[in-house]
Design an enzyme around this catalytic site. Structure first.
Site, mmCIF file in Angstrom:
data_model
loop_
_atom_site.group_PDB
_atom_site.id
_atom_site.type_symbol
_atom_site.label_atom_id
_atom_site.label_comp_id
_atom_site.label_asym_id
_atom_site.label_seq_id
_atom_site.Cartn_x
_atom_site.Cartn_y
_atom_site.Cartn_z
ATOM 1 N N PHE A 14 -9.617 4.577 1.108
ATOM 2 C CA PHE A 14 -8.408 4.053 0.463
ATOM 3 C C PHE A 14 -7.220 4.660 1.183
ATOM 4 C CE2 PHE A 14 -5.459 3.310 -3.099
ATOM 5 C CZ PHE A 14 -5.753 1.980 -3.338
ATOM 6 N N HIS A 15 -6.830 4.010 2.265
ATOM 7 C CA HIS A 15 -5.811 4.540 3.169
ATOM 8 C C HIS A 15 -4.416 4.025 2.828
ATOM 9 C CE1 HIS A 15 -5.958 0.650 5.218
ATOM 10 N NE2 HIS A 15 -7.273 0.740 5.076
ATOM 11 N N THR A 16 -3.480 4.184 3.743
ATOM 12 C CA THR A 16 -2.066 3.913 3.493
ATOM 13 C C THR A 16 -1.773 2.477 3.062
ATOM 14 O OG1 THR A 16 -1.506 5.598 5.115
ATOM 15 C CG2 THR A 16 0.251 4.099 4.470
ATOM 16 N N ALA A 19 -3.066 1.680 -0.443
ATOM 17 C CA ALA A 19 -2.355 2.562 -1.376
ATOM 18 C C ALA A 19 -0.943 2.040 -1.630
ATOM 19 C CB ALA A 19 -2.314 3.988 -0.848
ATOM 20 N N GLU A 89 -7.306 -3.953 8.548
ATOM 21 C CA GLU A 89 -6.592 -2.844 9.187
ATOM 22 C C GLU A 89 -5.417 -3.378 9.914
ATOM 23 O OE1 GLU A 89 -7.517 0.249 8.296
ATOM 24 O OE2 GLU A 89 -8.887 -0.879 7.089
#
Length: 89
Positions: A14-16, A19, A89
């Site tokens: 759960f990256h930037t 988030a 991504e």
């Protein structure tokens, strides 16, 4: 209070990007709802980008989403999908 535990299925965790989308959605769509995210011993404000990034949630880890006030069921349904999705991504 509405509470549910989710397993992160996104291989990059759960990256930037997710988030940011989570925090923006929580603040814009559920302004009267308290959003709390729990990972292990960490309990944070789910409406704060800085707090969300401090969790460091990785692939296959579990988080618990607590929502209270406002439209709890709708908030749980909408915000929970961020943990159950694979993000580009």
């Amino acid at each position: 209070m509405n509470e549910k535990t989710y397993t992160i299925i996104n291989p990059t965790g759960f990256h930037t990007r997710p988030a940011r989308l989570f925090v923006d959605t929580a603040n814009e769509q559920f302004p009267d709802t308290t959003v709390t995210v729990i990972k292990g011993e960490k309990v944070i404000n789910g409406k704060s980008m800085l707090h969300m990034l401090t969790l460091g949630v990785k692939y296959q880890e579990q988080v618990t989403l607590q929502v209270s006030g406002g439209n709890e069921e709708e908030a749980q349904r909408v915000l929970g999908t961020f943990f159950e999705a694979i993000h580009n991504e």
